[in-house]
Design a protein around this motif. Structure first.
Motif, mmCIF file in Angstrom:
data_model
loop_
_atom_site.group_PDB
_atom_site.id
_atom_site.type_symbol
_atom_site.label_atom_id
_atom_site.label_comp_id
_atom_site.label_asym_id
_atom_site.label_seq_id
_atom_site.Cartn_x
_atom_site.Cartn_y
_atom_site.Cartn_z
ATOM 1 N N VAL A 232 44.573 41.420 61.011
ATOM 2 C CA VAL A 232 45.720 41.332 61.916
ATOM 3 C C VAL A 232 46.890 40.730 61.144
ATOM 4 C CG1 VAL A 232 46.646 40.302 64.019
ATOM 5 C CG2 VAL A 232 44.257 41.086 63.949
ATOM 6 N N ILE A 233 47.995 41.448 61.105
ATOM 7 C CA ILE A 233 49.211 40.964 60.446
ATOM 8 C C ILE A 233 50.347 41.038 61.448
ATOM 9 C CG2 ILE A 233 50.855 41.320 58.568
ATOM 10 C CD1 ILE A 233 48.584 42.565 56.965
ATOM 11 N N ARG A 234 50.959 39.905 61.739
ATOM 12 C CA ARG A 234 52.045 39.846 62.715
ATOM 13 C C ARG A 234 53.244 39.128 62.119
ATOM 14 N NH1 ARG A 234 48.443 37.842 67.907
ATOM 15 N NH2 ARG A 234 47.285 39.800 68.227
ATOM 16 N N GLY A 235 54.436 39.612 62.469
ATOM 17 C CA GLY A 235 55.658 38.988 61.982
ATOM 18 C C GLY A 235 56.039 39.477 60.599
ATOM 19 N N ARG A 236 56.971 38.764 59.972
ATOM 20 C CA ARG A 236 57.500 39.138 58.665
ATOM 21 C C ARG A 236 56.544 38.619 57.587
ATOM 22 N NH1 ARG A 236 62.964 40.498 59.063
ATOM 23 N NH2 ARG A 236 63.315 39.929 56.891
ATOM 24 N N VAL A 237 55.773 39.534 57.026
ATOM 25 C CA VAL A 237 54.760 39.179 56.027
ATOM 26 C C VAL A 237 54.927 40.087 54.815
ATOM 27 C CG1 VAL A 237 52.295 39.054 55.503
ATOM 28 C CG2 VAL A 237 53.130 38.352 57.765
ATOM 29 N N SER A 238 54.942 39.487 53.632
ATOM 30 C CA SER A 238 54.998 40.248 52.382
ATOM 31 C C SER A 238 53.693 40.047 51.628
ATOM 32 C CB SER A 238 56.176 39.786 51.519
ATOM 33 O OG SER A 238 56.169 40.442 50.267
ATOM 34 N N ILE A 239 53.050 41.150 51.278
ATOM 35 C CA ILE A 239 51.788 41.114 50.537
ATOM 36 C C ILE A 239 51.991 41.854 49.226
ATOM 37 C CG2 ILE A 239 49.352 41.760 50.545
ATOM 38 C CD1 ILE A 239 49.459 41.604 53.604
ATOM 39 N N GLY A 240 51.697 41.189 48.112
ATOM 40 C CA GLY A 240 52.001 41.730 46.799
ATOM 41 C C GLY A 240 51.017 42.778 46.308
ATOM 42 N N LYS A 241 51.390 43.408 45.205
ATOM 43 C CA LYS A 241 50.586 44.462 44.602
ATOM 44 C C LYS A 241 49.244 43.906 44.110
ATOM 45 C CE LYS A 241 54.694 46.942 42.990
ATOM 46 N NZ LYS A 241 55.454 47.411 41.801
ATOM 47 N N GLY A 242 48.205 44.704 44.295
ATOM 48 C CA GLY A 242 46.898 44.323 43.803
ATOM 49 C C GLY A 242 46.178 43.274 44.620
ATOM 50 N N THR A 243 46.762 42.861 45.731
ATOM 51 C CA THR A 243 46.148 41.837 46.582
ATOM 52 C C THR A 243 45.188 42.473 47.574
ATOM 53 O OG1 THR A 243 47.884 40.188 46.358
ATOM 54 C CG2 THR A 243 46.668 40.182 48.427
ATOM 55 N N THR A 244 44.080 41.797 47.814
ATOM 56 C CA THR A 244 43.074 42.257 48.765
ATOM 57 C C THR A 244 42.959 41.258 49.913
ATOM 58 O OG1 THR A 244 41.808 43.340 47.013
ATOM 59 C CG2 THR A 244 40.647 42.881 49.066
ATOM 60 N N ILE A 245 43.038 41.776 51.133
ATOM 61 C CA ILE A 245 42.876 40.955 52.340
ATOM 62 C C ILE A 245 41.524 41.316 52.957
ATOM 63 C CG2 ILE A 245 43.883 40.230 54.525
ATOM 64 C CD1 ILE A 245 45.713 39.750 52.119
ATOM 65 N N GLY A 246 40.638 40.327 53.067
ATOM 66 C CA GLY A 246 39.292 40.573 53.555
ATOM 67 C C GLY A 246 39.227 40.886 55.034
ATOM 68 N N PRO A 247 38.090 41.405 55.500
ATOM 69 C CA PRO A 247 37.921 41.803 56.909
ATOM 70 C C PRO A 247 38.160 40.643 57.874
ATOM 71 C CG PRO A 247 36.099 42.611 55.573
ATOM 72 C CD PRO A 247 36.883 41.679 54.702
ATOM 73 N N ASN A 248 38.774 40.989 59.016
ATOM 74 C CA ASN A 248 38.945 40.064 60.142
ATOM 75 C C ASN A 248 39.829 38.855 59.819
ATOM 76 O OD1 ASN A 248 37.103 41.632 61.761
ATOM 77 N ND2 ASN A 248 35.440 40.682 60.592
ATOM 78 N N THR A 249 40.640 38.978 58.798
ATOM 79 C CA THR A 249 41.588 37.911 58.476
ATOM 80 C C THR A 249 42.877 38.127 59.254
ATOM 81 O OG1 THR A 249 40.734 37.256 56.324
ATOM 82 C CG2 THR A 249 43.105 37.111 56.603
ATOM 83 N N THR A 250 43.513 37.024 59.652
ATOM 84 C CA THR A 250 44.768 37.059 60.404
ATOM 85 C C THR A 250 45.868 36.396 59.577
ATOM 86 O OG1 THR A 250 43.660 37.014 62.550
ATOM 87 C CG2 THR A 250 45.964 36.300 62.490
ATOM 88 N N ILE A 251 47.022 37.070 59.476
ATOM 89 C CA ILE A 251 48.177 36.517 58.777
ATOM 90 C C ILE A 251 49.372 36.573 59.718
ATOM 91 C CG2 ILE A 251 49.670 36.666 56.751
ATOM 92 C CD1 ILE A 251 47.433 38.195 55.349
ATOM 93 N N LEU A 252 49.998 35.423 59.940
ATOM 94 C CA LEU A 252 51.125 35.315 60.858
ATOM 95 C C LEU A 252 52.385 34.962 60.074
ATOM 96 C CD1 LEU A 252 49.347 33.230 63.668
ATOM 97 C CD2 LEU A 252 49.527 35.724 63.477
ATOM 98 N N GLY A 253 53.428 35.757 60.211
ATOM 99 C CA GLY A 253 54.657 35.510 59.481
ATOM 100 C C GLY A 253 55.586 34.534 60.178
ATOM 101 N N PRO A 254 56.615 34.089 59.470
ATOM 102 C CA PRO A 254 56.940 34.534 58.114
ATOM 103 C C PRO A 254 55.999 33.922 57.078
ATOM 104 C CG PRO A 254 58.487 32.835 58.808
ATOM 105 C CD PRO A 254 57.635 33.149 59.993
ATOM 106 N N ALA A 255 55.531 34.769 56.168
ATOM 107 C CA ALA A 255 54.626 34.336 55.110
ATOM 108 C C ALA A 255 54.730 35.306 53.948
ATOM 109 C CB ALA A 255 53.188 34.268 55.618
ATOM 110 N N ILE A 256 54.342 34.829 52.771
ATOM 111 C CA ILE A 256 54.362 35.679 51.593
ATOM 112 C C ILE A 256 53.114 35.419 50.773
ATOM 113 C CG2 ILE A 256 55.751 34.014 50.261
ATOM 114 C CD1 ILE A 256 57.074 36.436 48.882
ATOM 115 N N ILE A 257 52.492 36.484 50.303
ATOM 116 C CA ILE A 257 51.308 36.404 49.453
ATOM 117 C C ILE A 257 51.610 37.203 48.191
ATOM 118 C CG2 ILE A 257 48.847 36.932 49.269
ATOM 119 C CD1 ILE A 257 48.715 36.688 52.320
#
Length: 383
Positions: A232-257
């Motif tokens: 689940v990704i909500r809001g303003r979120v930036s995820i960089g190249k080559g990054t892996t987000i595992g199952p059932n993880t939640t990311i709430l923006g604003p955030a940057i990875i």
């Protein structure tokens, strides 16, 4: 119009983060503070930029060489004050110019405001004015700059950002810019006060959390990595190249990875969080309102909130940061602050450690089950 950025200082009050890099290069929202300033200038059409470097200058020069905007570099061989730093750049100044510190954030709108004025300073209302140059203002003009007074006469402070003409350079036999500004005022040159729209200064390491939150408001949403099922990704979120987000993880923006990160399954990353490149967050971990620099690893079942974690540091499983309020001695000043933890570079903590409103130096080793509070010096071993 030219811009001169002073990025030669060390930033002693930001230790332990500035033991290995100058303050201007401390990453916030995954970019050095200095780069945020350069981008704000670029958005206002200023492309003739001079950067004065000194402390750990190789770090600054290396990063400037990666940018897509030409920047001229001047070296201040000895750190003899801000006025001396500007004097080093004086031979390159050909007309009216902006003067900016390289370790503060200022927004694009504020630069646009001061560009329109001749001989002016950007001002800010600050609840703790004694950490800055306090301005005495009458009829819109600055009458005096009182540098870090014990009893401040008001709350209006100088951001250190000026619009000046070349005649100011004749006053640079002083040690610091505020002294030169006072000489200019006494000589009869008026200095206008222009209120900034947004400005942030990280005086102490915990100030980076507030600065990070401010910069993340403008993060550009991007999905360059790979996400597992149930993410689940909500809001303003930036995820960089080559990054892996595992199952059932939640990311709430604003955030940057950043790039090439590994965020495990069933994690939660809440708003106002920056995760640097090549970071590893193991499953069932929660991170919020924090700054993780490059190559950080956080063990499983951890809770990291209101924390800054330095480059290459490893926190073992079940790590916890615990925000409380404590008084710290910083450069012989007693300062009260509330945050979780400031953790330096390359520390290694075993599982089940609690970081309780503490500042941990670089290269510290911590045995399992320890509760850390107060200040821990570089190289310590808590066994």
């Amino acid at each position: 119009m030219q811009a001169v950025i002073l990025a030669a200082g060390e930033g002693k009050r930001l230790r332990p983060l500035t033991h290995t890099m100058p303050k201007a290069m401390v990453p916030v929202a995954n970019r050095p503070i200095l780069e945020h300033i350069i981008r704000a200038l670029e958005k206002n059409g200023i492309r003739e930029i001079i950067v004065v470097v000194g402390y750990k200058k190789e770090h600054v020069i290396r990063h400037l060489n990666t940018l897509d905007i030409p920047v001229r570099v001047v070296v201040q061989e000895r750190q003899l004050g801000t006025a001396h730093a500007l004097a080093c750049a004086a031979p390159l100044i050909t007309g009216d110019f902006l003067l900016l510190p390289g370790d503060n954030y200022v927004d694009t709108a504020s630069i646009a405001r001061i560009m329109r004025e001749k001989n002016a300073v950007l001002t800010w209302e600050h609840p703790h004015p004694s950490n800055f140059g306090v301005l005495v203002i009458r009829d819109g003009l600055v009458r005096e700059v009182i540098e870090k007074p014990q009893d401040a006469p008001g709350f209006t402070v100088s951001t250190g950002i000026f619009s000046l003409d070349p005649s100011f350079l004749q006053y640079l036999d002083e040690t610091e810019i505020p002294d030169a500004v006072n000489r200019m005022i006494r000589a009869g040159t008026p200095l206008k006060a222009v209120a900034a729209a947004d400005w942030q200064d990280a005086v102490y390491p915990w100030d980076l959390l507030k600065l990070n939150a401010a910069l993340l408001r403008d993060v550009r949403p991007e999905r360059a990595g790979r996400s597992g099922p149930g993410v689940v990704i909500r809001g303003r979120v930036s995820i960089g190249k080559g990054t892996t987000i595992g199952p059932n993880t939640t990311i709430l923006g604003p955030a940057i990875i950043g790039d090439d990160c590994d965020i495990g399954a069933n994690c939660v990353i809440t708003s106002e969080t920056s995760v640097g490149a090549r970071a590893r967050v193991e499953p069932f971990t929660m991170i919020g309102q924090s700054v993780l620099l490059d190559d950080v690893s956080i063990g499983s079942h951890s809770r990291i909130v209101e924390a800054v974690v330095g480059t290459g540091s490893h926190l073992g499983d079940h790590a916890t940061t615990f925000p409380t309020k404590t008084i710290f001695s910083i450069e012989r000043e007693m300062i009260g602050a509330k945050f979780g933890a400031i953790i330096g570079d390359h520390i290694c903590s075993a599982p089940f450690c609690i970081f309780r409103n503490c500042i941990v130096g670089n290269d510290v080793v911590i045995d399992d089950g320890k509760t850390i509070y107060g200040e821990v010096p570089d190289g310590a071993k808590l066994l």
